[in-house]
Design a protein around this motif. Structure first.
Motif, PDB file in Angstrom:
ATOM      1  N   LEU A  32       0.806  -1.233   0.000  1.00 20.01           N
ATOM      2  CA  LEU A  32       0.000   0.000   0.000  1.00 20.01           C
ATOM      3  C   LEU A  32       0.836   1.279   0.000  1.00 20.01           C
ATOM      4  O   LEU A  32       0.537   2.222  -0.738  1.00 20.01           O
ATOM      5  N   TRP A  33       1.884   1.313   0.826  1.00 19.71           N
ATOM      6  CA  TRP A  33       2.587   2.584   1.036  1.00 19.71           C
ATOM      7  C   TRP A  33       3.424   3.066  -0.148  1.00 19.71           C
ATOM      8  O   TRP A  33       3.398   4.274  -0.465  1.00 19.71           O
ATOM      9  N   GLY A  38       4.558   7.392  -3.473  1.00 13.78           N
ATOM     10  CA  GLY A  38       5.039   7.792  -4.795  1.00 13.78           C
ATOM     11  C   GLY A  38       4.104   8.785  -5.455  1.00 13.78           C
ATOM     12  O   GLY A  38       4.543   9.801  -6.015  1.00 13.78           O
ATOM     13  N   ALA A  39       2.798   8.490  -5.367  1.00 10.66           N
ATOM     14  CA  ALA A  39       1.812   9.399  -5.970  1.00 10.66           C
ATOM     15  C   ALA A  39       1.796  10.745  -5.263  1.00 10.66           C
ATOM     16  O   ALA A  39       1.767  11.807  -5.901  1.00 10.66           O
ATOM     17  N   VAL A  43       2.797  14.366  -6.952  1.00  7.23           N
ATOM     18  CA  VAL A  43       1.873  15.505  -6.976  1.00  7.23           C
ATOM     19  C   VAL A  43       2.510  16.734  -6.343  1.00  7.23           C
ATOM     20  O   VAL A  43       2.428  17.860  -6.862  1.00  7.23           O
ATOM     21  N   GLY A  44       3.183  16.538  -5.205  1.00  7.62           N
ATOM     22  CA  GLY A  44       3.822  17.661  -4.517  1.00  7.62           C
ATOM     23  C   GLY A  44       4.913  18.288  -5.350  1.00  7.62           C
ATOM     24  O   GLY A  44       5.019  19.528  -5.442  1.00  7.62           O
ATOM     25  N   GLY A  62       7.252   4.463 -10.211  1.00 13.07           N
ATOM     26  CA  GLY A  62       8.173   3.655  -9.412  1.00 13.07           C
ATOM     27  C   GLY A  62       7.522   3.152  -8.140  1.00 13.07           C
ATOM     28  O   GLY A  62       7.712   1.997  -7.739  1.00 13.07           O
ATOM     29  N   GLY A  63       6.744   4.043  -7.484  1.00 15.52           N
ATOM     30  CA  GLY A  63       6.040   3.622  -6.272  1.00 15.52           C
ATOM     31  C   GLY A  63       5.022   2.535  -6.545  1.00 15.52           C
ATOM     32  O   GLY A  63       4.912   1.553  -5.790  1.00 15.52           O
ATOM     33  N   ILE A  64       4.297   2.697  -7.639  1.00 11.93           N
ATOM     34  CA  ILE A  64       3.305   1.683  -8.019  1.00 11.93           C
ATOM     35  C   ILE A  64       3.993   0.357  -8.337  1.00 11.93           C
ATOM     36  O   ILE A  64       3.526  -0.720  -7.952  1.00 11.93           O
TER      37      ILE A  64
END
Length: 287
Positions: A32-33, A38-39, A43-44, A62-64
């Motif tokens: 989950l994290w 990553g998202a 966005v930030g 990459g996070g996904i």
């Protein structure tokens, strides 16, 4: 998953265990994290113009990818371990329920002088432990098949306790009724040469009481007979398991295991049918 006696039966099927493993791995922090962080980072960075859009998209991707890789590793690579954890949790719930309910039922059935029911409480435990010992001889406890077959046997055991719990409820309902006295009073009123309106009312009430008593005794007998059938089924399943080590057996070990599972599954299906009918009757009475 609720598994107290009288509630919905737990599902020990392979498909249910795989669903549980799927959701456990999906909810793992490392699944989950990474996508969430990553998202959020992408966005930030984009909002504050710290990084270009392609760079932010790469961070999010990459996070996904990390989350997906963790899920694939845990579900596809260690799925069996998660399924075993699911079975172990159901077994722990069963053991807790069994310890509590068995003692309560044995005491209640003794008070109600239901000797057959009282004996069945101990018989279910003895035959379950015997079945467990037999399957430990022919299967490894680390095998999913072992967990499944013992889980199915636990469902048969649970159904037996459910039946005995209903027996207690039924017997409590007629505990203060004296069937012989009711029959004598009915006979006296029926032989009365000329009955008054009050006599007719009394006769109808007594006949209704006799009907409730007789119907209750019949249901108790059927529940106890169903339990005897379940106990015999556990013996048959154990006998089938013994044949798995018999080299002269006409069936393959897989076929013999399927036979044992089929016997237990059929017993559960019959028990569920009886429980459904009992629930339907209770709902009709409440209307």
């Amino acid at each position: 998953m609720k598994s107290d006696t009288g509630s919905r039966q737990p599902d020990f099927s392979e498909s249910a265990a795989r669903r549980a493993a799927f959701f456990d791995t999906i909810q793992h922090p490392l699944t989950l994290w990474p996508p969430a962080l990553g998202a959020a980072t992408a966005v930030g960075l984009t909002l504050f113009s710290i990084a270009s859009l392609p760079c932010s998209a790469a961070i999010a991707a990459g996070g996904i990818a990390l989350g997906a890789a963790n899920w694939a590793y845990r579900y596809l690579g260690r799925g069996d371990a998660y399924m075993q954890m699911h079975y172990a949790e159901l077994h722990e719930q069963f053991e807790k329920m069994k310890r509590q309910k068995s003692a309560e039922l044995a005491a209640d059935l003794k008070k109600l002088d239901c000797k057959q029911g009282q004996a069945q409480v101990g018989q279910f435990e003895d035959k379950f432990q015997n079945l467990l010992a037999v399957f430990r001889r022919v299967l490894s406890e680390n095998e999913l098949t072992f967990s499944r077959v013992m889980g199915t046997a636990e469902q048969v055991y649970r159904s037996g306790l459910d039946n005995l719990e209903r027996v207690v409820t039924l017997l409590l309902n007629i505990k203060v009724m004296d069937r012989a006295d009711i029959a004598a009073r009915i006979s006296a009123l029926e032989q009365k040469p000329k009955r008054t309106r009050a006599d007719d009312t009394n006769l109808k009430a007594l006949q209704d009481q006799a009907g409730v008593y007789d119907q209750t005794v019949q249901e108790v007998d059927e529940l106890l007979a169903g339990n005897e059938e379940a106990l015999a089924t556990m013996d048959k399943a154990g006998n089938a398991a013994v044949r798995m080590k018999d080299r002269s057996a006409a069936q393959t070990p897989r076929e013999i295991m399927a036979e044992a599972m089929g016997l237990l599954d059929q017993m559960i299906a019959r028990a569920n049918t009886r429980n459904t009918l009992a629930i339907s009757l209770e709902q009709d009475l409440k209307k």
